[in-house]
Design a protein around this motif. Structure first.
Motif, short mmCIF file in Angstrom:
data_model
loop_
_atom_site.label_atom_id
_atom_site.label_comp_id
_atom_site.label_asym_id
_atom_site.label_seq_id
_atom_site.Cartn_x
_atom_site.Cartn_y
_atom_site.Cartn_z
N ILE A 103 24.42 39.24 43.26
CA ILE A 103 25.48 39.00 44.25
C ILE A 103 26.01 40.35 44.71
O ILE A 103 26.26 41.25 43.91
CB ILE A 103 26.60 38.09 43.70
CG1 ILE A 103 27.58 37.75 44.82
CG2 ILE A 103 27.34 38.69 42.50
CD1 ILE A 103 28.20 36.40 44.71
N PRO A 146 28.85 42.33 47.46
CA PRO A 146 30.07 42.05 48.23
C PRO A 146 30.04 42.54 49.68
O PRO A 146 30.97 43.22 50.13
CB PRO A 146 31.15 42.77 47.42
CG PRO A 146 30.44 43.93 46.82
CD PRO A 146 29.03 43.48 46.56
N GLY A 183 31.22 44.60 33.79
CA GLY A 183 32.69 44.75 33.89
C GLY A 183 33.47 43.49 33.63
O GLY A 183 33.27 42.79 32.64
N LYS A 184 34.33 43.16 34.60
CA LYS A 184 35.32 42.09 34.45
C LYS A 184 34.73 40.72 34.16
O LYS A 184 35.28 39.92 33.41
CB LYS A 184 36.15 42.06 35.75
CG LYS A 184 37.38 41.19 35.71
CD LYS A 184 38.23 41.42 36.96
CE LYS A 184 37.55 40.88 38.19
NZ LYS A 184 38.40 40.49 39.30
N GLN A 209 35.80 38.14 46.66
CA GLN A 209 35.49 37.52 45.35
C GLN A 209 35.73 36.01 45.38
O GLN A 209 34.99 35.25 44.78
CB GLN A 209 36.28 38.21 44.24
CG GLN A 209 35.61 39.55 43.87
CD GLN A 209 35.68 39.87 42.39
OE1 GLN A 209 36.71 39.71 41.77
NE2 GLN A 209 34.59 40.34 41.82
N SER A 252 34.31 38.07 36.26
CA SER A 252 34.94 36.87 36.83
C SER A 252 33.88 35.92 37.41
O SER A 252 34.06 34.70 37.39
CB SER A 252 35.99 37.23 37.88
OG SER A 252 35.41 37.89 38.97
N ASN A 253 32.77 36.48 37.90
CA ASN A 253 31.68 35.60 38.35
C ASN A 253 31.04 34.89 37.17
O ASN A 253 30.68 33.72 37.25
CB ASN A 253 30.62 36.39 39.12
CG ASN A 253 31.01 36.61 40.57
OD1 ASN A 253 30.92 35.69 41.39
ND2 ASN A 253 31.48 37.80 40.90
N ALA A 301 25.54 39.85 37.90
CA ALA A 301 26.91 39.60 38.38
C ALA A 301 27.75 40.84 38.08
O ALA A 301 28.44 40.90 37.07
CB ALA A 301 27.49 38.36 37.69
N GLY A 302 27.61 41.84 38.95
CA GLY A 302 28.35 43.08 38.72
C GLY A 302 27.66 43.98 37.71
O GLY A 302 28.30 44.84 37.11
C1 GRF Z 1 31.36 41.32 42.38
O1 GRF Z 1 32.33 41.48 43.37
C2 GRF Z 1 29.98 41.49 42.94
O2 GRF Z 1 29.90 41.31 44.31
C3 GRF Z 1 29.62 42.92 42.63
O3 GRF Z 1 30.30 43.21 41.43
C4 GRF Z 1 31.46 42.42 41.33
C5 GRF Z 1 31.53 41.86 39.94
O4 GRF Z 1 32.77 41.27 39.67
N1 GRF Z 1 28.20 43.06 42.55
P1 GRF Z 1 32.99 40.44 38.36
O5 GRF Z 1 32.63 41.36 37.19
O6 GRF Z 1 32.13 39.23 38.42
O7 GRF Z 1 34.46 40.11 38.35
#
Ligand code: GRF
Length: 187
Positions: A106, A108, A12-13, A169, A15-16, A85-86
């Motif tokens: 990771i 949440p 997805g996004k 986050q 951000s990590n 990471a997501g």
């Molecule tokens: C994070 O909040 C993580 O804990 C979960 O998915 C989310 C991914 O967010 N596993 P991003 O794509 O890194 O913004």
């Protein structure tokens, strides 16, 4: 410092991913991000790979033996550490066994609490006093491997799901790099 190669898996996004790319530029950070893998061709996170000229691969998870293709790409880039990471797909037992190197994720919540999806709504419903995030090694069971690092914050009376997500986050951007440093500390 000789850095090990890391691959970040996203859906997805990202951000990590963005945060890890930034942190990995530090001279003393133990890994360099050499590959991004996404199971979604429209994942926004791919933009961070493109912007930073990091090779990326979009995986078609409907194709047979797609994990073999992932393994090939990992080998090609000499990847030592995988960071989920997501990434929304479950890695098979076979993949975990064959890959043999380090895979971390990771999540949440304060594992072992609230494994799986819809974490924030369940945390709110359960009227938890505190929450946070966890980085752990990946094994065959969902969100179950050995914890590497965990941080928490206290939930305030006006917090809702969205606020919990934002606060969690923010912590993740600290805990994910911290966990990677911890893994390599005694290397
Ligand atoms: C994070 O909040 C993580 O804990 C979960 O998915 C989310 C991914 O967010 N596993 P991003 O794509 O890194 O913004």
């Amino acid at each position: 410092m000789v850095k090990k190669n890391a691959c970040i898996f996203i859906s997805g996004k990202g951000s990590n991913l963005k945060n890890l790319i930034l942190r990995s530029r530090d001279y003393s950070f133990p890994v360099s991000i050499k590959l991004v893998i996404s199971d979604q061709k429209k994942a926004l996170g791919l933009l961070h790979a493109k912007k930073n000229s990091i090779p990326y691969v979009i995986i078609d998870t409907n194709s047979r033996n797609y994990e073999n293709k992932i393994i090939k790409d990992l080998k090609k880039h000499n990847i030592y550490l995988i960071c989920l990471a997501g990434y929304m797909k479950i890695l098979s037992k076979k993949f975990l066994k064959n890959y043999g190197k380090k895979i971390i994720n990771i999540h949440p919540s304060l594992l072992p609490k609230f494994k799986g999806l819809n974490t924030f709504s369940r945390i709110m419903k359960n009227k938890e006093k505190k929450t946070g995030c966890t980085v752990h090694y990946v094994n065959e069971k969902l969100d179950n491997g050995k914890v590497i690092s965990q941080r928490f914050f206290f939930i305030e009376s006006d917090d809702d799901e969205e606020k919990l997500k934002i606060k969690t986050q923010k912590l993740e951007y600290f805990v994910f790099p911290e966990s990677i440093i911890k893994i390599f500390r005694n290397f």
